[in-house]
Design an enzyme around this catalytic site. Structure first.
Site, short mmCIF file in Angstrom:
data_model
loop_
_atom_site.label_atom_id
_atom_site.label_comp_id
_atom_site.label_asym_id
_atom_site.label_seq_id
_atom_site.Cartn_x
_atom_site.Cartn_y
_atom_site.Cartn_z
N TRP A 1 44.91 49.24 45.88
CA TRP A 1 43.98 48.80 46.91
C TRP A 1 44.52 47.64 47.73
CZ3 TRP A 1 40.55 44.19 46.56
CH2 TRP A 1 41.01 43.27 45.61
N ASP A 2 45.47 46.90 47.17
CA ASP A 2 45.90 45.68 47.84
C ASP A 2 46.59 45.97 49.17
OD1 ASP A 2 48.01 46.76 46.42
OD2 ASP A 2 48.25 45.05 45.10
N GLU B 1 39.66 41.74 36.92
CA GLU B 1 39.92 42.63 35.79
C GLU B 1 39.68 41.97 34.45
OE1 GLU B 1 43.82 44.11 36.55
OE2 GLU B 1 43.18 45.28 38.30
N LYS C 1 40.12 36.66 36.46
CA LYS C 1 41.54 36.80 36.73
C LYS C 1 41.85 36.46 38.18
CE LYS C 1 45.30 40.23 36.60
NZ LYS C 1 45.63 41.68 36.46
N GLN C 2 40.93 36.81 39.07
CA GLN C 2 41.14 36.61 40.50
C GLN C 2 39.80 36.56 41.22
OE1 GLN C 2 43.04 40.47 40.15
NE2 GLN C 2 42.32 40.94 42.21
#
Length: 839
Positions: A385-386, A514, A626-627
């Site tokens: 997706w990035d 995640e 995580k992000q």
């Protein structure tokens, strides 16, 4: 150079590189001395590519290396995924990028002694990659074991004008003595061979970010052929059936006596030049390498394609290719460069990141943009997706034709996505979380297939492209299919509850974070799904009104029912968007606030990244990220949040965001700047800017973090320039860092282009190309046109400034039910016992 991230705290905004070894040059990355301790990362940093073909920065002589690599976008092998415990719908077919046969090899012998850089007696050494022409250069003066001095200059270029071509040169001059010189130019199948010069500079251990290895032969030889100074090898991938042919040809210029030999076997071809070199008489060798691959075409046809590419190269010549390459990069930098009023080290790092975006995407064409581009085998060469969220914004405003190709790649994957949706018991289309060939390749569904938000991410990028470029043709013929099928998936995936108010829920999904998986009503997913549903409904209505013939074709093609757009609108309008009135923040999901908080400040630094030190179930029990997740939603759907909500959410999530993902810091930069944490924004920017250059996450050896490089552009343009492009309206609300005095960049939009110059007291927009452009600066509308090509807008300030760091996690306080939220660290080491927040 290695400086892996060992804490969730962003670094100080200072240059982290050793400038005695890597001197500052705003247009080049330069290495003044070799070091075998960081072979892997420097092989990545000095890689060259064009989006289709990539070559790691391995030495020409083939020794020593961390990971020799030549990669062709999309050229992969497949293998059956074997699950310890099977279940219906699990991913079945693994996909791994193949290390293509290596043509970089130019082994050099003087007096029959090979040069080996780590132990060679080097009087001079410089390696550089020039961002202005994409050429890797190396200069050496070597004192041989016999005491003779030899000057060696090499270049390596992957062409931006000939997609399948690489051009290499080697020039050798004996400075003080005569000697026999041998150059062995090779094609070498490293995928199935043993690399005799491989060096592990550090133990790797288990890391899910690395590529999946194959324990069998991958490339089946189909042919080997030689004639004159030309050699070719052909292969077929054993399971995927993909084919590849690679060929090399040469030109040698010297006044010395010389002869050549040629040979080939299944896995190696060699063209050997023997020269009786005299002092002061140079030997100049030009090597052309051509790669052609196919999903279906047999090797015999690829042979003809390689032959044509090499014939054209031998006729064209290296000088003409270099001129064309420089011209291409001149055009690229005219649109893509971002010039900042900061020190030269920052400018160099910015350009290195933007240069990587060109190398990862420019000629990708019918293939996607892999997480590592074509610089390494990390993440097995998969597309995620990035590309849509981090890379396409850059491409849309600088190289829109490349953005279109990337979106067409997703469109061409639509039939695979329809089949995957069927497997997952939904209508419409569900795009794979990670893939090369269109099939889902993520064996860990909790952090893979459950990330349904990829559908909305693709729809978001597609819409942003159409609005920014005005490419209605793409929408009418292909883009509308993606919007309709993804909207169908969301409408079928969710369900309704009615406790006095109708609410549409989406359960059992994973957002970008995640460390929190398979949850109900993930905010990012729901906000993006709502946008996807709105987009599809609006697009169908627009087609019906403005392009009725295209609408009828679409209805017939997709079997669209008349009531479907109305259903999408209803789902979107009633989608559950979690918000906790008591604490005043948007929970990441419906039950996020029920968890305890992970105390990152009390976590030993050697426990980062958490995913390599804790079982996933341990991570899932805590509020720890995580992000960026909610924070990313506030960027992509910024008009759906108030500024007060953005600040409250940022202050809540920032202290519990580890930054274990390279995707995080660039997004935290943007929102920190928007809500006023400007000093923190600059710290996060430096974290993202030097992700690979300083090897902050300890895995640059696996390839460039391409999404992070795109995030650097986003951080500059959306963060510090405050640019937004929502609902087709361009706007600016600048946040120029206090340490910078200016920033300049261009944006291509709707067939035209504008130049933007941001200073401390004004923002100036100039029409470079096109008929006109309208934009907002802090809610005031302006226009540039041929009659008024430049507008200077005075700025009273650079936005709000919140002093100090983000407040500690004590803002959480008490839950709605009166229970205390505690913070702790799982494990048995000091500081691991839960404690009430604030104590």
């Amino acid at each position: 150079m290695r400086s892996p991230q060992d804490s969730h705290t962003p670094p100080d905004p200072v240059d982290p590189l050793d400038r005695t070894r890597f001197p500052v040059d705003t247009w080049r990355l330069v290495e003044s001395s070799p070091n075998r301790a960081d072979l892997g990362s420097t092989e990545t940093l000095f890689a060259v590519g064009n989006g289709y073909l990539g070559m790691r920065g391995n030495p020409e002589e083939g020794r020593e290396s961390f990971a020799h690599g030549t990669f062709v976008n999309g050229f992969h092998e497949t293998w059956p995924i074997r699950h310890a415990e099977e279940a219906y719908g699990f991913a079945r077919v693994g996909q791994t990028i193949i290390n293509a046969p290596d043509t970089k090899v130019l082994k050099l012998y003087v007096d029959d002694e090979p040069i080996n850089i780590p132990v060679a007696d080097l009087e001079e050494y410089e390696r550089s990659v020039d961002f202005r022409d994409g050429v890797l250069r190396r200069h050496l003066v070597w004192r041989t074991p016999a005491g003779k001095t030899v000057r060696i200059d090499t270049t390596r270029m992957v062409s931006m004008t000939e997609r399948h071509l690489a051009v290499m040169t080697m020039e050798i001059t004996l400075l003080d003595s005569d000697a026999p010189v041998v150059i062995s130019s090779q094609i070498l199948n490293r995928q199935d061979g043993e690399d005799e010069y491989h060096v592990r500079s550090a133990a790797q251990g288990l890391d899910p970010r690395r590529t999946d290895g194959l324990d069998r032969r991958v490339l089946e030889p189909q042919m080997n052929w030689t004639k004159g100074l030309r050699a070719m090898l052909g292969f077929r991938a054993a399971e995927s059936g993909m084919t590849l042919t690679v060929g090399i040809d040469h030109m040698i210029e010297t006044q010395n006596d010389s002869e050549s030999l040629i040979m080939s076997e299944d896995d190696v071809a060699k063209v050997i030049f023997r020269v009786r070199a005299e002092r002061g008489k140079p030997i100049r060798l030009v090597k052309y390498a051509a790669y052609h691959t196919s999903r279906t075409v047999p090797v015999r046809e690829l042979i003809d394609r390689v032959r044509r590419t090499l014939d054209r190269a031998m006729t064209t010549g290296v000088d003409e290719y270099r001129t064309a390459q420089r011209d291409w990069y001149d055009g690229f930098w005219a649109d893509a460069d971002v010039v900042v009023g900061a020190d030269d080290a920052v400018q160099q790092a910015i350009r290195w990141n933007l240069f990587q975006l060109a190398q990862a995407s420019a000629l990708s064409q019918t293939y996607g943009i892999a997480a590592k581009g074509v610089t390494g085998s990390g993440y097995s060469g998969h597309y995620f997706w990035d590309a849509e969220i981090y890379v396409l914004p850059f491409l849309i405003y600088t190289m829109p034709e490349v953005a279109r190709s990337a979106l067409r790649f997703r469109y061409l994957m639509l039939d695979h996505a329809r089949r995957r949706a069927g497997e997952m018991s939904t209508r419409g289309a569900l795009f794979p979380w990670r893939t090369i060939n269109g099939e889902e390749a993520s064996a860990f569904y909790a952090a893979g297939t459950a990330q349904y938000h990829i559908d909305a991410d693709i729809a978001y990028a597609l819409n942003r492209y159409v609005e920014a470029t005005g490419d209605v043709d793409f929408l009418l013929r292909e883009g509308i299919d993606v919007l309709v099928e993804t909207a169908r998936m969301w409408a079928d995936l969710g369900f309704w509850t009615d406790n006095g108010n109708e609410v549409f829920h989406i359960h059992a999904v994973t957002g970008p974070d995640e460390y929190t998986t398979v949850v109900n009503d993930n905010l990012f997913t729901n906000v993006m799904a709502r946008h996807n549903l709105w987009l599809a409904g609006d697009a169908v209505a627009t087609l019906a009104t403005a392009w009725p013939e295209a609408y009828e074709r679409m209805v017939a093609r997709l079997g669209l029912r008349e009531d479907e757009p109305e259903e999408w609108q209803r789902c979107a309008d009633h989608l559950a968007i979690p918000f906790d009135e008591h604490i005043g923040v948007h929970p990441q999901d419906a039950h996020f606030l029920d968890r305890e908080v992970w105390d990152l400040d009390a976590t030993p630094s050697d426990r980062f990244p958490l995913m390599l030190h804790y079982h996933p179930l341990v991570l899932y029990r805590f509020q720890v990220l995580k992000q960026a997740d909610v924070v990313l939603a506030m960027l992509l759907q910024g008009d759906q949040f108030t500024l007060e909500q953005k600040r409250a959410d940022f202050e809540y999530y920032d202290p519990i965001t580890t930054g274990d993902s390279t995707l995080s810091s660039v997004i935290q930069t943007i929102i920190a700047a928007e809500v006023g944490y400007q000093e923190l924004a600059l710290r996060y920017f430096f974290a993202g800017l030097f992700v690979d250059l300083a090897d902050r996450h300890g895995n640059t050896a696996d390839g460039v973090h391409v999404a992070s490089t795109g995030g650097v552009w986003l951080a500059l343009i959306a963060g510090f320039a405050g640019m937004r492009d929502q609902h087709g309206e361009l706007s600016f609300d600048p946040r120029l860092p206090a340490q910078w005095d200016a920033m300049r960049f261009r944006l291509r939009r709707r067939g035209g282009a504008i130049a933007v110059e941001l200073g401390r007291d004004a923002l100036t927009v100039t029409l470079v190309d096109g008929t006109y452009e309208t934009f907002l600066v802090r809610d005031v509308r302006y226009e540039v046109c041929p009659e008024c090509p430049s507008v200077r807008v005075p700025l009273a300030d650079q936005g709000p400034v919140v002093p100090g760091p983000v407040p500690p996690q004590t803002v959480i306080g008490v839950r709605r039910d009166g229970s205390r939220i505690t913070a702790g660290v799982p494990g048995t080491f000091p500081g691991s016992l839960p404690r009430p927040v604030g104590q």
